[in-house]
Design a protein around this motif. Structure first.
Motif, short mmCIF file in Angstrom:
data_model
loop_
_atom_site.label_atom_id
_atom_site.label_comp_id
_atom_site.label_asym_id
_atom_site.label_seq_id
_atom_site.Cartn_x
_atom_site.Cartn_y
_atom_site.Cartn_z
N ALA A 62 -11.53 2.25 -4.20
CA ALA A 62 -12.20 3.29 -3.01
C ALA A 62 -10.91 2.48 -1.74
CB ALA A 62 -12.93 1.54 -2.38
N ASP A 63 -9.81 1.29 -2.55
CA ASP A 63 -8.70 1.40 -1.97
C ASP A 63 -7.41 2.37 -1.37
OD1 ASP A 63 -9.63 -1.49 -1.00
OD2 ASP A 63 -9.20 -2.54 -2.56
N ARG A 64 -7.73 2.24 -2.55
CA ARG A 64 -6.36 3.81 -2.42
C ARG A 64 -6.69 4.90 -2.07
NH1 ARG A 64 -1.80 2.92 -5.67
NH2 ARG A 64 -2.48 0.91 -6.98
N THR A 65 -8.30 5.21 -1.97
CA THR A 65 -8.27 6.10 -1.62
C THR A 65 -9.93 6.49 0.30
OG1 THR A 65 -10.97 6.91 -2.47
CG2 THR A 65 -9.44 7.53 -3.66
N GLY A 66 -9.76 5.47 0.43
CA GLY A 66 -10.61 5.02 2.06
C GLY A 66 -11.66 5.71 1.91
N LEU A 67 -12.13 6.10 0.68
CA LEU A 67 -13.81 6.41 0.70
C LEU A 67 -14.48 4.86 -0.09
CD1 LEU A 67 -13.60 9.83 -2.20
CD2 LEU A 67 -13.87 9.60 0.35
#
Lengths: 260, 260
Positions: B44-49
């Motif tokens: 979630a952190d890395r993709t911003g989803l």
DNA sequence: ACTGGCAATTCCGCATCATGGAATATAGGG
DNA sequence: CCCTATATTCCATGATGCGGAATTGCCAGT
């Protein structure tokens, strides 16, 4: 949706699944089965999806680099899949390698790890024997289940009905002179394997190579370990010594798979 | 959508793309970059989803066998990716192998085919030299572009601005003592490569291995051929003989790529 | 053991996004 | 050159995927 009978197709693998995803991967698999190349309408025939739908999915995959469109307008698997697959294999290798390496130091022959994918077995990790520098890395190699140690080990861990279904689909084509081609003999071999916990491959895939394999025990998509070497070194006494070690390695890997 | 600024993210690669697909593959790539293992919130952190979105996508991928969930609830690339990647590589190999094999018989050294994937090069086909049994199959292996023959050949076929952008992103880390680390020297090397139609790799990736590479010419996602061998056999006169052959092979492969 | 905090998972109403039928381009074949 | 098969684009429709918020489950600290 396309037809009245919903959920009859394995399009949607489970409630809550994202079907565009399931469909897209279905297309990739279809493409792989076709030999890696197909036109749009061929995909439409095989999957039963509307051409427009396929085109949109496929175009997205092309944009992403997972599919490639040839000048003939046909489609092939793309280069990015190679990279991903390799990373995946390396990932398996990371935790499996220590165990395989132990096997190799104890036994002195090449150790492999394979998983069941579709109706075939795919090697995902290997530690080569110190003896021979020969024999290429088999990682990623796909082999039939019926004539390989890992393949038979994988089948032996499956519910008999599932194993039978796979064999029914693939058949028992002869690869070498010792390949088992009789379904009854094969079934008895599997039964023995279940009983003993390991299988032998007597040059059924490559003449002169003997192989001891065991399933990786655990509640996951099946895997199997094997140790293989030339007949000259793999005599009956060697096998007797090796088999328990391979079985133990299978158990250890199973624990790791569930844990790590 | 989540935020006001639409289409600012490279989530959607192009108009008309299926976004759940782009996102799902983005997750697979993120996972690959992370070293093949990550938890949901890390993704979630890395993709911003949104976590919920990721969970749904990831669950679908797990159901399909392209992702595996460990008991720690973290996720890893799944076994099916290994199979797909292998099929993809084989597909490339199928049409490329004959050409590479010709090179090997003419030259006697190992021949490779690689494609550009992201900012790296991935080997997709290989025919090993009859000489040495050493050097494992590199198929699927990902290497940096700046210190390999194929990498530099790939860059030389790109618009200079694109090549520069890649180099700017990856930098020029030293791998051996002969790796080129000066941007100006590197740029001049590329210019020379464009002029001559081939590149040399002077042990820049592995000491003692010299390599001649040429781009595969054609209007597609770039590829490159290379021939590599030990310094002892790859002296200057050998290179002079080899270079035109490699360039020719690149041209032949380009034609095949466009046609087949 | 109890509890607090963080991460993973499930719920659910809303609007976006994927869908597929029909229309349009493009490539081969006769 | 036309005709047929195939690929691609358009577009109205509603099913489908979205993500904020609530829930559950897992550990670490005490």
């Amino acid at each position: 949706m396309s037809d009245g009978t919903e959920a009859s197709r394995p399009d949607v693998p489970r409630a809550g699944g994202v079907q565009s995803l399931a469909r897209a991967f279905g297309l990739l698999e279809t493409l792989a089965e076709t030999g890696g190349e197909a036109g749009l309408s061929e995909l439409a025939d095989r999957t039963g999806l509307a051409p427009a739908t396929i085109h949109r999915l496929v175009r997205t995959l092309v944009d992403l680099g997972y599919l490639r469109q040839l000048s003939s307008r046909r489609y092939t698997l793309g280069p990015k899949l190679v990279g991903l697959g390799e990373t995946a294999a390396r990932q398996f290798g990371r935790w499996a390698t220590p165990v395989l390496a132990d096997l190799v130091t104890e036994i002195g022959e090449t150790a492999n790890l394979a998983v069941l994918d579709g109706d075939g077995a795919v090697y995902v990790a290997q530690v080569p024997s110190p003896h021979q520098m020969r024999m290429f890395t088999e990682i990623g190699r796909r082999v039939p289940v019926h004539c390989t140690g890992v393949g038979k080990a994988l089948l032996s861990a499956l519910p008999p009905a599932d194993a039978a279904a796979i064999v029914a689909r693939t058949g028992l084509p002869a690869v070498t002179s010792t390949t088992i081609t009789d379904p009854d003999v094969f079934a008895r071999g599997l039964a023995l394997a279940r009983e003993r916990g390991y299988v032998l491959d007597e040059g059924e895939q490559e003449t002169g190579v003997r192989c001891v394999a065991a399933p990786v025990t655990g509640p996951h998509g099946s895997a199997a370990v094997s140790v293989s070497g030339p007949l000259s070194r793999m005599d009956d006494t060697a096998v007797a010594r090796i088999a328990p070690l391979v079985v133990a390695a299978g158990r250890r890997l199973g624990t790791l798979l569930a844990t790590a």
